[in-house]
Write a protein that holds these residues in place. Structure first.
Motif, mmCIF file in Angstrom:
data_model
loop_
_atom_site.group_PDB
_atom_site.id
_atom_site.type_symbol
_atom_site.label_atom_id
_atom_site.label_comp_id
_atom_site.label_asym_id
_atom_site.label_seq_id
_atom_site.Cartn_x
_atom_site.Cartn_y
_atom_site.Cartn_z
ATOM 1 N N TRP A 59 -6.005 6.327 0.988
ATOM 2 C CA TRP A 59 -6.468 6.722 -0.335
ATOM 3 C C TRP A 59 -6.079 5.642 -1.331
ATOM 4 O O TRP A 59 -5.188 4.833 -1.093
ATOM 5 C CB TRP A 59 -5.964 8.099 -0.743
ATOM 6 N N TYR A 60 -6.807 5.612 -2.459
ATOM 7 C CA TYR A 60 -6.751 4.491 -3.379
ATOM 8 C C TYR A 60 -6.670 4.967 -4.821
ATOM 9 O O TYR A 60 -7.164 6.033 -5.175
ATOM 10 C CB TYR A 60 -8.011 3.631 -3.219
ATOM 11 N N ASP A 62 -7.911 4.958 -8.559
ATOM 12 C CA ASP A 62 -9.280 4.914 -9.088
ATOM 13 C C ASP A 62 -9.669 3.499 -9.511
ATOM 14 O O ASP A 62 -10.820 3.092 -9.360
ATOM 15 C CB ASP A 62 -9.423 5.858 -10.279
ATOM 16 N N LYS A 65 -10.708 1.706 -6.195
ATOM 17 C CA LYS A 65 -11.541 2.401 -5.233
ATOM 18 C C LYS A 65 -12.913 1.737 -5.144
ATOM 19 O O LYS A 65 -13.532 1.419 -6.165
ATOM 20 C CB LYS A 65 -11.680 3.869 -5.648
#
Length: 118
Positions: A59-60, A62, A65
């Motif tokens: 997961w990253y 924002d 991303k």
């Protein structure tokens, strides 16, 4: 405890790409989750990306991303952060970290400078 050594980084123009590496020794990466954070001058350290123990789901933040991708090769005990379409606001010192399953502490790499010129 795993000893982390980072490589990669440098100076790139906006829109360019870089790949950071984070090589571990002393323990098997398959037992760790990996993460990346960055710290720009005068700013707080901020989360960039992380994965689950052994790899898999990532997961990253924002802000990165769709542009950054983290991966790892457990057979080489190395993690990577591929950074594409870099922006001047990505300029920072980037740090990798590793957390053993069940541990509360993180092991950290030495950091590597990424500078994106406009």
């Amino acid at each position: 405890q795993v000893h982390l050594v980072q490589s990669g980084g440098g100076l790139v123009q906006a829109g360019g790409s870089l790949r950071l590496s984070c090589a571990g020794s002393g323990a098997a990466f398959v037992d760790y989750r990996l993460g990346w954070v960055r710290q720009a001058p005068g700013k707080e350290r901020e989360f960039v990306a992380a994965d689950t123990w052994g790899g898999g789901t990532s997961w990253y933040a924002d802000a990165v991303k769709g542009r950054f991708t983290m991966s790892r090769d457990n057979s080489k005990n190395t993690g990577y952060l591929q950074m594409n379409n870099l922006k001047p606001e990505d300029t920072a010192v980037y740090y990798c970290n590793a957390q053993a399953y069940g541990a509360s502490d993180l092991d950290w790499g030495q950091g590597t400078q990424v500078t994106v010129s406009s």
